[in-house]
Design a protein around this motif. Structure first.
Motif, PDB file in Angstrom:
ATOM      1  N   TYR B  31       0.824  -1.217   0.000  1.00 27.30           N
ATOM      2  CA  TYR B  31       0.000   0.000   0.000  1.00 27.30           C
ATOM      3  C   TYR B  31       0.859   1.268   0.000  1.00 27.30           C
ATOM      4  CZ  TYR B  31      -4.051  -2.930   1.233  1.00 27.30           C
ATOM      5  OH  TYR B  31      -5.034  -3.864   1.247  1.00 27.30           O
ATOM      6  N   LEU B  32       2.146   1.124   0.342  1.00 30.14           N
ATOM      7  CA  LEU B  32       3.018   2.304   0.444  1.00 30.14           C
ATOM      8  C   LEU B  32       3.803   2.514  -0.854  1.00 30.14           C
ATOM      9  CD1 LEU B  32       2.400   1.740   3.497  1.00 30.14           C
ATOM     10  CD2 LEU B  32       4.721   2.544   3.965  1.00 30.14           C
ATOM     11  N   THR B  33       4.138   3.768  -1.129  1.00 31.36           N
ATOM     12  CA  THR B  33       5.006   4.029  -2.286  1.00 31.36           C
ATOM     13  C   THR B  33       6.423   3.575  -1.959  1.00 31.36           C
ATOM     14  OG1 THR B  33       5.681   6.203  -1.502  1.00 31.36           O
ATOM     15  CG2 THR B  33       3.682   6.112  -2.857  1.00 31.36           C
ATOM     16  N   PRO B  34       7.197   3.214  -2.979  1.00 35.24           N
ATOM     17  CA  PRO B  34       8.582   2.811  -2.731  1.00 35.24           C
ATOM     18  C   PRO B  34       9.355   3.884  -1.957  1.00 35.24           C
ATOM     19  CG  PRO B  34       7.989   2.343  -5.004  1.00 35.24           C
ATOM     20  CD  PRO B  34       6.829   3.093  -4.407  1.00 35.24           C
ATOM     21  N   ASN B  36       8.213   6.069   0.292  1.00 27.73           N
ATOM     22  CA  ASN B  36       7.851   6.047   1.711  1.00 27.73           C
ATOM     23  C   ASN B  36       8.391   4.792   2.404  1.00 27.73           C
ATOM     24  OD1 ASN B  36       6.659   8.473   1.389  1.00 27.73           O
ATOM     25  ND2 ASN B  36       4.533   7.725   1.422  1.00 27.73           N
ATOM     26  N   ARG B  37       8.381   3.684   1.659  1.00 28.84           N
ATOM     27  CA  ARG B  37       8.946   2.458   2.239  1.00 28.84           C
ATOM     28  C   ARG B  37      10.411   2.694   2.588  1.00 28.84           C
ATOM     29  NH1 ARG B  37       5.897  -1.123  -1.370  1.00 28.84           N
ATOM     30  NH2 ARG B  37       7.674  -1.350  -2.767  1.00 28.84           N
ATOM     31  N   LYS B  38      11.124   3.369   1.673  1.00 29.76           N
ATOM     32  CA  LYS B  38      12.546   3.629   1.883  1.00 29.76           C
ATOM     33  C   LYS B  38      12.757   4.507   3.125  1.00 29.76           C
ATOM     34  CE  LYS B  38      16.948   3.866   0.296  1.00 29.76           C
ATOM     35  NZ  LYS B  38      17.537   4.514   1.456  1.00 29.76           N
ATOM     36  N   ILE B  39      11.908   5.526   3.278  1.00 29.44           N
ATOM     37  CA  ILE B  39      12.029   6.421   4.443  1.00 29.44           C
ATOM     38  C   ILE B  39      11.880   5.628   5.735  1.00 29.44           C
ATOM     39  CG2 ILE B  39      10.904   8.326   5.700  1.00 29.44           C
ATOM     40  CD1 ILE B  39      10.147   9.476   2.884  1.00 29.44           C
ATOM     41  N   ILE B  40      10.866   4.745   5.760  1.00 32.85           N
ATOM     42  CA  ILE B  40      10.641   3.959   6.986  1.00 32.85           C
ATOM     43  C   ILE B  40      11.796   2.986   7.212  1.00 32.85           C
ATOM     44  CG2 ILE B  40       9.109   2.278   8.099  1.00 32.85           C
ATOM     45  CD1 ILE B  40       6.769   3.674   6.678  1.00 32.85           C
ATOM     46  N   GLU B  41      12.240   2.363   6.116  1.00 34.10           N
ATOM     47  CA  GLU B  41      13.368   1.435   6.208  1.00 34.10           C
ATOM     48  C   GLU B  41      14.587   2.118   6.837  1.00 34.10           C
ATOM     49  OE1 GLU B  41      15.234  -0.599   2.545  1.00 34.10           O
ATOM     50  OE2 GLU B  41      13.168  -1.318   2.695  1.00 34.10           O
ATOM     51  N   ASP B  42      14.896   3.325   6.350  1.00 35.69           N
ATOM     52  CA  ASP B  42      16.040   4.070   6.883  1.00 35.69           C
ATOM     53  C   ASP B  42      15.825   4.402   8.355  1.00 35.69           C
ATOM     54  OD1 ASP B  42      17.193   3.940   4.439  1.00 35.69           O
ATOM     55  OD2 ASP B  42      16.665   5.986   3.828  1.00 35.69           O
ATOM     56  N   ALA B  43      14.579   4.740   8.700  1.00 33.08           N
ATOM     57  CA  ALA B  43      14.273   5.065  10.101  1.00 33.08           C
ATOM     58  C   ALA B  43      14.510   3.857  10.998  1.00 33.08           C
ATOM     59  CB  ALA B  43      12.827   5.549  10.220  1.00 33.08           C
ATOM     60  N   LEU B  44      14.111   2.671  10.519  1.00 35.57           N
ATOM     61  CA  LEU B  44      14.290   1.451  11.319  1.00 35.57           C
ATOM     62  C   LEU B  44      15.764   1.248  11.627  1.00 35.57           C
ATOM     63  CD1 LEU B  44      11.833  -1.085   9.624  1.00 35.57           C
ATOM     64  CD2 LEU B  44      11.427   0.489  11.530  1.00 35.57           C
ATOM     65  N   LYS B  45      16.590   1.487  10.608  1.00 37.44           N
ATOM     66  CA  LYS B  45      18.032   1.330  10.806  1.00 37.44           C
ATOM     67  C   LYS B  45      18.542   2.358  11.806  1.00 37.44           C
ATOM     68  CE  LYS B  45      19.319  -0.674   6.431  1.00 37.44           C
ATOM     69  NZ  LYS B  45      19.528  -0.187   5.073  1.00 37.44           N
ATOM     70  N   ALA B  46      18.129   3.618  11.585  1.00 43.14           N
ATOM     71  CA  ALA B  46      18.610   4.705  12.448  1.00 43.14           C
ATOM     72  C   ALA B  46      18.187   4.473  13.900  1.00 43.14           C
ATOM     73  CB  ALA B  46      18.080   6.040  11.947  1.00 43.14           C
ATOM     74  N   LEU B  47      16.987   3.933  14.075  1.00 42.27           N
ATOM     75  CA  LEU B  47      16.461   3.737  15.438  1.00 42.27           C
ATOM     76  C   LEU B  47      16.876   2.391  16.022  1.00 42.27           C
ATOM     77  CD1 LEU B  47      12.831   5.066  14.851  1.00 42.27           C
ATOM     78  CD2 LEU B  47      14.573   6.161  16.266  1.00 42.27           C
ATOM     79  N   ASN B  48      17.527   1.568  15.200  1.00 40.54           N
ATOM     80  CA  ASN B  48      17.883   0.228  15.655  1.00 40.54           C
ATOM     81  C   ASN B  48      16.651  -0.562  16.064  1.00 40.54           C
ATOM     82  OD1 ASN B  48      20.333  -1.104  15.650  1.00 40.54           O
ATOM     83  ND2 ASN B  48      21.224   0.468  16.987  1.00 40.54           N
TER      84      ASN B  48
END
Lengths: 344, 344
Positions: B31-34, B36-48
């Motif tokens: 349901y998400l655009t690529p 936005n998916r990338k933004i969340i993916e990067d956030a997951l990494k940054a937040l561990n």
């Protein structure tokens, strides 16, 4: 044992208790009389009830799961330790999820992430790749065995004592020259002290000695070639002497024995051999050799005791700081008459 | 990697998305655009961010856990197979919860109950104690390796072919008398066919042969004494002949070699020796001996393929009947010059 799921309703129907009573049996059994507990217990057996731990885990967050990161089990020592850890299940009840890292740092980091996603309560590290500083930051209790352990808890054999025992045994056999064989090991690894123990005795007794610390490659064939080069180097200058050889593990020792036979047609005389780990190959060898034994059962038990202690602390206070505990287990030198001088 | 739990709210705050969007990322990423998916993916990494598989498991019932019941790893064959199974993680992603049964039936039943309570999706059985009828009734996919397999799926080496290869090799070496050494094994166990293969060649070629099928006790010392009695019995009547010995595993073979040296001062001549499993001890032996190799990597892969196939079926239809699949893996005879005749 049946595949069909038995629900609380089924148990209630069977026992004529209410579902609330059944739920109480699982969550607050102390509210039930012993008689009623017995009735439900019997019903569970009759119905072949399969407990759903995952449900309980969600409720209490206590998975009773411990992760293990193994290196490859090429050395019998690792399967010995691993077997000893598995045996601890009967006493501690914790289950082990096992992943094998093959010494790839990045892969092992992924393994640990994967294990943490299963809410493991603790971690046992037998592989070499991750520094203890990184492991300490994981936020779960970690115990490592025979690995660099500056920032995490560990259980190690007294490697210094092991090296001293091995060199002393060679000295008692009145060798003319003393040799230590190992691959390069960094000084932070507990096993490094096998070398230090060997050197201690050589210095104290003023024994002529040489260290053969070399990369030997991967796999038995490569190890064998490497050991062969070392033995040839030793024989080039000491063929008329009695040589004393301490190998940092039994696999190297068994290859020394093999090479002496294959190349020089010598079995168990002229050299005196001591291995490390006292694994089954030291006994199975055609001339069984002496070896510094690691008490893998004690090591496994100490590991679990540290881990369970820390897990209990964490269950009480999830934010508590974990202590760094180091336990040292005595090595046991198994003497076997490697040199068999009377037989030749 | 940090111990602190990162929640959906934390990710929402960090990315300025709503919590619904974050939840969608995990459950319906399409349901998400690529972007936005990338933004969340990067956030997951940054937040561990640490994924909580237990939560996902509850939602979907897919634990990606497989249980393994191991016997004791006394024979190197078991640690070889086990290592090969662990290696399958990289291809299949399934994790293994391992329990070691020590051949106690009641204990193993409890182990299985315990494993089922973790909603394992499949089971690998390497121990001997539970009949396949009982295992088939568990209601989860089960694959057994080298065990009685009437009612469950299995992966076995072609033991008949293994026995034939071993006996043929002895025959090529023109022995005068042929011997088979094993402990008693019931005919339903795949390994029984090692004996049948040996007998097939002996019958075809009209070779004088004897079977030594005896309890040898537990542990190396007992095994060694038992092997010693057998070799003495053979030597009593065949000391002037060339004897061909096929051992049902490498541990017995290495003990034959050891006993011949210790008792008769004979190494690698007079007898011709073939083991089974081609484990590291066959190579490490002072005179490396021939051995029928089991392709443990192929066995492990076939096991996982059957298991995953059945798990997928079950995920689609939890009530579906599981097929009983039997795979047979070719043995590979590793020839080594056990007899080294030119050297004596």
């Amino acid at each position: 044992m049946s595949g069909k799921k038995v629900t609380f309703s089924d148990i209630a129907d069977y026992t004529h208790f209410s579902k609330t009573t059944i739920s109480r049996y699982f969550n607050n059994p102390e509210y039930l009389t012993p008689e009623n507990r017995k009735i439900i217990e019997d019903a569970l057996k009759a119905l072949n009830y399969q407990e759903n731990k995952i449900g309980r885990i969600l409720a209490k967050g206590e998975t009773e799961l411990i992760g293990i990161i193994m290196p490859s089990m090429y050395m019998p020592y690792y399967s010995d330790v691993f077997q000893s850890i598995l045996n601890q299940y009967t006493d501690f009840g914790y289950k082990f999820i096992v992943l094998s890292g093959d010494s790839n740092k990045r892969r092992e980091e992924n393994y640990i992430r994967e294990l943490l996603s299963y809410n493991i309560e603790g971690l046992i590290i037998l592989s070499h790749t991750l520094p203890s500083s990184e492991l300490a930051a994981l936020g779960v209790p970690v115990v490592t065995i025979e690995r660099e352990d500056r920032f995490i808890s560990s259980v190690n054999t007294d490697n210094l004592m092991g090296g001293i025992q091995a060199a002393s045994l060679l000295y008692q056999n009145q060798c003319d020259a003393y040799f230590f064989i190992d691959i390069p090991v960094c000084p932070e690894t507990p096993g490094y002290n096998r070398l230090v123990g060997f050197q201690t005795i050589c210095r104290d007794k003023k024994l002529p000695n040489e260290l053969y610390i070399q990369e030997l490659g991967k796999g038995i064939e490569n190890n064998y070639r490497g050991i062969g080069r070392i033995i040839d180097a030793i024989e080039m200058r000491h063929s008329d002497q009695k040589v004393g050889i301490f190998c940092a593990n039994d696999t190297f020792a068994v290859l020394v024995e093999k090479y002496y036979f294959q190349r020089y047609r010598i079995i168990g005389r002229h050299y005196c051999l001591v291995g490390y780990d006292n694994s089954s190959i030291a006994t199975e060898a055609i001339v069984p050799f002496s070896s510094v034994g690691q008490q893998t059962d004690v090591i496994a038990r100490e590991t679990m005791e540290i881990l369970i202690g820390q897990i209990k602390k964490r269950r009480k206070d999830p934010e508590c700081r974990l202590p760094v505990e180091h336990k040292v287990v005595t090595p046991i030198l198994k003497r076997r008459d490697t040199s068999l001088p009377e037989l030749y």
